[in-house]
Design an enzyme around this catalytic site. Sequence first.
Site, PDB file in Angstrom:
ATOM      1  N   GLU A  27      -7.983  -1.323   3.037  1.00  0.00           N
ATOM      2  CA  GLU A  27      -7.961  -1.020   1.602  1.00  0.00           C
ATOM      3  C   GLU A  27      -8.188  -2.310   0.824  1.00  0.00           C
ATOM      4  O   GLU A  27      -7.817  -3.402   1.298  1.00  0.00           O
ATOM      5  CB  GLU A  27      -6.598  -0.410   1.243  1.00  0.00           C
ATOM      6  CG  GLU A  27      -6.427  -0.126  -0.252  1.00  0.00           C
ATOM      7  CD  GLU A  27      -5.220   0.763  -0.563  1.00  0.00           C
ATOM      8  OE1 GLU A  27      -4.469   1.116   0.369  1.00  0.00           O
ATOM      9  OE2 GLU A  27      -5.051   1.109  -1.746  1.00  0.00           O
ATOM     10  N   ASN A  72      -4.444   4.051  -2.490  1.00  0.00           N
ATOM     11  CA  ASN A  72      -4.218   4.170  -3.934  1.00  0.00           C
ATOM     12  C   ASN A  72      -5.320   3.485  -4.728  1.00  0.00           C
ATOM     13  O   ASN A  72      -5.660   3.918  -5.833  1.00  0.00           O
ATOM     14  CB  ASN A  72      -2.862   3.536  -4.292  1.00  0.00           C
ATOM     15  CG  ASN A  72      -1.704   4.272  -3.643  1.00  0.00           C
ATOM     16  OD1 ASN A  72      -1.821   5.436  -3.270  1.00  0.00           O
ATOM     17  ND2 ASN A  72      -0.568   3.603  -3.512  1.00  0.00           N
ATOM     18  N   ASN A 172      -7.344  10.445  -2.563  1.00  0.00           N
ATOM     19  CA  ASN A 172      -6.207   9.905  -1.789  1.00  0.00           C
ATOM     20  C   ASN A 172      -4.884  10.329  -2.419  1.00  0.00           C
ATOM     21  O   ASN A 172      -4.688  10.165  -3.629  1.00  0.00           O
ATOM     22  CB  ASN A 172      -6.268   8.370  -1.798  1.00  0.00           C
ATOM     23  CG  ASN A 172      -5.075   7.738  -1.097  1.00  0.00           C
ATOM     24  OD1 ASN A 172      -4.965   7.816   0.127  1.00  0.00           O
ATOM     25  ND2 ASN A 172      -4.173   7.131  -1.859  1.00  0.00           N
ATOM     26  N   GLU A 173      -4.003  10.894  -1.628  1.00  0.00           N
ATOM     27  CA  GLU A 173      -2.619  11.211  -2.040  1.00  0.00           C
ATOM     28  C   GLU A 173      -2.559  11.761  -3.462  1.00  0.00           C
ATOM     29  O   GLU A 173      -1.757  11.281  -4.287  1.00  0.00           O
ATOM     30  CB  GLU A 173      -1.734   9.966  -1.881  1.00  0.00           C
ATOM     31  CG  GLU A 173      -1.598   9.532  -0.443  1.00  0.00           C
ATOM     32  CD  GLU A 173      -0.541   8.438  -0.207  1.00  0.00           C
ATOM     33  OE1 GLU A 173      -0.031   7.866  -1.185  1.00  0.00           O
ATOM     34  OE2 GLU A 173      -0.242   8.169   0.981  1.00  0.00           O
ATOM     35  N   TYR A 244       4.852   7.082   6.762  1.00  0.00           N
ATOM     36  CA  TYR A 244       5.375   5.762   7.134  1.00  0.00           C
ATOM     37  C   TYR A 244       6.875   5.898   7.381  1.00  0.00           C
ATOM     38  O   TYR A 244       7.541   6.705   6.735  1.00  0.00           O
ATOM     39  CB  TYR A 244       5.173   4.756   5.991  1.00  0.00           C
ATOM     40  CG  TYR A 244       3.722   4.501   5.643  1.00  0.00           C
ATOM     41  CD1 TYR A 244       2.983   3.556   6.338  1.00  0.00           C
ATOM     42  CD2 TYR A 244       3.099   5.199   4.608  1.00  0.00           C
ATOM     43  CE1 TYR A 244       1.652   3.307   6.017  1.00  0.00           C
ATOM     44  CE2 TYR A 244       1.767   4.971   4.283  1.00  0.00           C
ATOM     45  CZ  TYR A 244       1.048   4.019   4.991  1.00  0.00           C
ATOM     46  OH  TYR A 244      -0.259   3.782   4.670  1.00  0.00           O
ATOM     47  N   GLU A 292      -3.205   7.923   7.497  1.00  0.00           N
ATOM     48  CA  GLU A 292      -2.326   6.779   7.246  1.00  0.00           C
ATOM     49  C   GLU A 292      -1.047   7.005   8.033  1.00  0.00           C
ATOM     50  O   GLU A 292      -0.340   7.992   7.794  1.00  0.00           O
ATOM     51  CB  GLU A 292      -1.982   6.632   5.760  1.00  0.00           C
ATOM     52  CG  GLU A 292      -3.108   6.098   4.917  1.00  0.00           C
ATOM     53  CD  GLU A 292      -2.697   5.795   3.478  1.00  0.00           C
ATOM     54  OE1 GLU A 292      -1.553   5.349   3.266  1.00  0.00           O
ATOM     55  OE2 GLU A 292      -3.531   6.014   2.581  1.00  0.00           O
ATOM     56  N   GLN A 349      -2.270  -0.525   8.074  1.00  0.00           N
ATOM     57  CA  GLN A 349      -3.703  -0.751   7.963  1.00  0.00           C
ATOM     58  C   GLN A 349      -4.122  -1.668   9.115  1.00  0.00           C
ATOM     59  O   GLN A 349      -3.413  -1.695  10.102  1.00  0.00           O
ATOM     60  CB  GLN A 349      -4.019  -1.305   6.585  1.00  0.00           C
ATOM     61  CG  GLN A 349      -3.578  -0.338   5.467  1.00  0.00           C
ATOM     62  CD  GLN A 349      -4.097  -0.706   4.090  1.00  0.00           C
ATOM     63  OE1 GLN A 349      -4.933  -1.569   3.891  1.00  0.00           O
ATOM     64  NE2 GLN A 349      -3.553  -0.026   3.077  1.00  0.00           N
TER      65      GLN A 349
HETATM   66  O1  AHR Z   1      -1.356   1.981   2.897  1.00  0.00           O
HETATM   67  C1  AHR Z   1      -0.693   1.619   1.718  1.00  0.00           C
HETATM   68  C2  AHR Z   1      -0.638   2.750   0.704  1.00  0.00           C
HETATM   69  O2  AHR Z   1       0.175   3.784   1.194  1.00  0.00           O
HETATM   70  C3  AHR Z   1      -1.945   3.447   0.402  1.00  0.00           C
HETATM   71  O3  AHR Z   1      -2.676   2.799  -0.577  1.00  0.00           O
HETATM   72  C4  AHR Z   1      -1.484   4.780  -0.086  1.00  0.00           C
HETATM   73  O4  AHR Z   1      -2.421   5.786   0.158  1.00  0.00           O
HETATM   74  C5  AHR Z   1      -0.170   5.009   0.612  1.00  0.00           C
HETATM   75  O5  AHR Z   1       0.828   5.425  -0.240  1.00  0.00           O
END
Ligand code: AHR
Length: 500
Positions: A27, A72, A172-173, A244, A292, A349
């Site tokens: 990113e 993001n 994205n999201e 995450y 992700e 990432q």
């Molecule tokens: O990977 C970091 C961030 O985590 C990304 O930009 C977003 O999509 C997610 O919330």
Amino acid sequence: MKHTQIIIDKDYLIGDTDPRLFGSFIEHLGRAVYEGIYQPESPFADEQGFRKDTLDLVKELKVPIVRYPGGNFVSGYRWEDGVGPKELRPKRPDLAWRVTETNQFGLNEFADWAKKAGSDVLMAVNLGTRGIMEAKDLLEYCNLEGGTEMSDLRRSHGYEKPHGIKTWCLGNEMDGPWQIGHKSAQEYARLANETAKVMKTLDPTIELVACGSSNSQMPTFGDWERIVLEECFDSVDYISMHQYYGNPEGKTADFLASSVDMDRFIRSVEAVCDHVQSKKHSSKQIRISFDEWNVWYHSNEADKLIEPWSIHPHQLEDIYNMEDALLVGSMLITLLRHADRVGIACLAQLVNVIAPIMTTDEGAFRQTIFYPFLHASTFGRGTVLHTLVKSPVYDSVYGDAPYVDCVGVIREEQEELVFFAVNKDTKEGMEVTCDLRQFSGYQVEEHIVLHDDDLLAVNTMDHPGRVQPVTGGESVIEKGILTARLLPASWNVIRLKRMP
Ligand code: AHR
């Protein structure tokens, strides 16, 4: 010593892994692009300004696809800012991360870099602040031969041949209130469907990923997927998942149990996909792009101190320890166990930003989580076996959690049967047995172990080899029974080879 029994059958298969299961993500964020993969002034840079030390490590990981440019970031991004002569590219405030984006690196540089890394591009379009036309323009720029405004613009930028990008994320999201241009499920579903129709009209060979929920705890989780898929069922191929985990309170047993939650999350999304499929009376199966996933929490406090609008600051620079590597291993096992439905997955990432690879002015080094990913990407491509794991369990925030996570993969061409296993018991070793009498002729080739007595041990530029795998774990096959001893808190790769 506790005991775990593994049961497999050579005909009881989950399915073949899609190589894209071992994808990753870059990113425009922190030092992922700048100083991570691109740093023209570095002694490590090649003629295009790409860091060769990073490229070497990415190639070592054999990453088949890399998602770009966000995250993001993409929800406020104008892709046109990053193409054409560099001196004309604008500097802009990046509202997602409250930093300044210089645009000295853009999609053409990324396509070149990905080619050097041996990876395909998973391109995301901005459906936060932008819409159908801008997504269409970007696809036209990337994939049409020439003879139209956007494809000719690409040629005028020195790229005669199209980039031929085959897989695209529709935003994205978009369910997250933090997202620029956050939308309700209905708003997003309509926009995603109309954008998807236009994109597939322009290039029917592409595959599209619709946004699913940002994580399993989102209040709209479940309904979001259903509403989006009911609208977009015919026009998209994948629904995304993101997740995450962190351990801010030092509760290791609960942290390591997070793979239970991840498994439940995947099964729930599969169920919603199947629900919509049956409502549509369709034979089309929507697949999952888990684009992700990782551990993310170490850098949260440091990131609060970043000076707003600074230029590629140290951001989201988690330094991963031994226990993080264990959970990453368990997450990889979970993905493999769903290889029939998860076609794409991206470790988020790749470099510097919550990443397996870190760069400094002195060079690049491998974080602890580099190793389970390396092993899965190297030895995990094949046919995944339904792997029944009869492990003792412990009580966790997610309910009963097995001490052992494990999956078996047959690699027909290599004549290999590989087991990946994590022992989450931090105090005791684990004896694992598996009846292999159906797999005659296999012998133990190697048993790789990643373990450190200190669960908080990390690698750094000064001590890059503090946590690293060794061969020499205890595994034997006698009378057709594999017996392996897993060290406490260890990641294990047991490779069996068919002898002639
Ligand atoms: O990977 C970091 C961030 O985590 C990304 O930009 C977003 O999509 C997610 O919330």
